[in-house]
Design an enzyme around this catalytic site. Sequence first.
Site, PDB file in Angstrom:
ATOM      1  N   ALA A 122      25.116  61.729  32.574  1.00 27.71           N
ATOM      2  CA  ALA A 122      24.043  60.736  32.496  1.00 27.71           C
ATOM      3  C   ALA A 122      23.199  60.637  33.763  1.00 27.71           C
ATOM      4  CB  ALA A 122      24.642  59.370  32.168  1.00 27.71           C
ATOM      5  N   ASN A 180      32.084  57.121  34.758  1.00 25.27           N
ATOM      6  CA  ASN A 180      32.393  58.546  34.866  1.00 25.27           C
ATOM      7  C   ASN A 180      31.385  59.292  35.729  1.00 25.27           C
ATOM      8  OD1 ASN A 180      34.795  58.750  33.493  1.00 25.27           O
ATOM      9  ND2 ASN A 180      33.872  59.302  31.551  1.00 25.27           N
ATOM     10  N   HIS A 210      20.994  54.272  36.706  1.00 24.57           N
ATOM     11  CA  HIS A 210      21.770  54.852  37.805  1.00 24.57           C
ATOM     12  C   HIS A 210      20.825  55.271  38.931  1.00 24.57           C
ATOM     13  CE1 HIS A 210      25.256  55.052  35.152  1.00 24.57           C
ATOM     14  NE2 HIS A 210      24.522  55.707  34.273  1.00 24.57           N
TER      15      HIS A 210
END
EC number: 1.4.1.21
Length: 259
Positions: A122, A180, A210
């Site tokens: 991601a 993760n 993020h």
Amino acid sequence: MNIGIIGAGTIATFLLTEIEKQPAENLSVKSLYVRDIDKYRKLSEDCGVQLFNHFDSFLDSDIDIVIEAANITAVQELIPRALEKKEAAIISIGALSDDTFLEHIMSLANRYNHSIYLPSGAIGGMDLIQNAGALGELDEVSLTTRKPAHSLNEQSLKQEKIIFQGTAFEAIRKFPKNINVSIILSLAGVGIHQTKVTIIADPDIQTNQHKVEAKGAFGTFSSTIENNPMPSNPKTSFLAALSILGTLRKLQSDLKIGI
């Protein structure tokens, strides 16, 4: 390249569907390893893929690479066996927060001359982070993850709240299903005990965000991504699924960018 997938959930179904649309790419999903064959019989018939519930038979089928698309337990139990016979790609990279396990599968990969592939999931910029640390002069790497408050069991929040600050090692143990991305970042950069992680619960957002920052002899780097979920499953990042497909395409391409 013939592909075998561990699991038959959202990501496995995505790969089956998208690879079937592009037959000219020389990618083909041939085998699925599942616990319950009857449950996925229709998927097998619709996609022309063979189902296995015996792992050795799955490994001996007509496949070149094993894609883990299940969970951390599947990585721990099955990937060491897979590496004895095949290349492997791991999606549930939280399993690699265990240094002993990571060393074990790297040793197996070396012994049997098989590679382990870790799709970036991601987040992006992993090639830059690796390049920046090529001479060991990468000083700092940090990840700030902002998630919808309800996804972190913080439904009552009225304003954003920092719910974690620490290392990637600590983060993956406290939030094993939510962070993760910190593991792939750690492996690309300064390590799981040196990578700094901040997790923010935000009641005003609906997607995961993020921000990766790095500093070293190369200069400074900052990258922010806001992830849309998979249309078929809001719990799975669309980019995470795309990164697996992108990795497979890179392996087949004669032009390998960023490697």
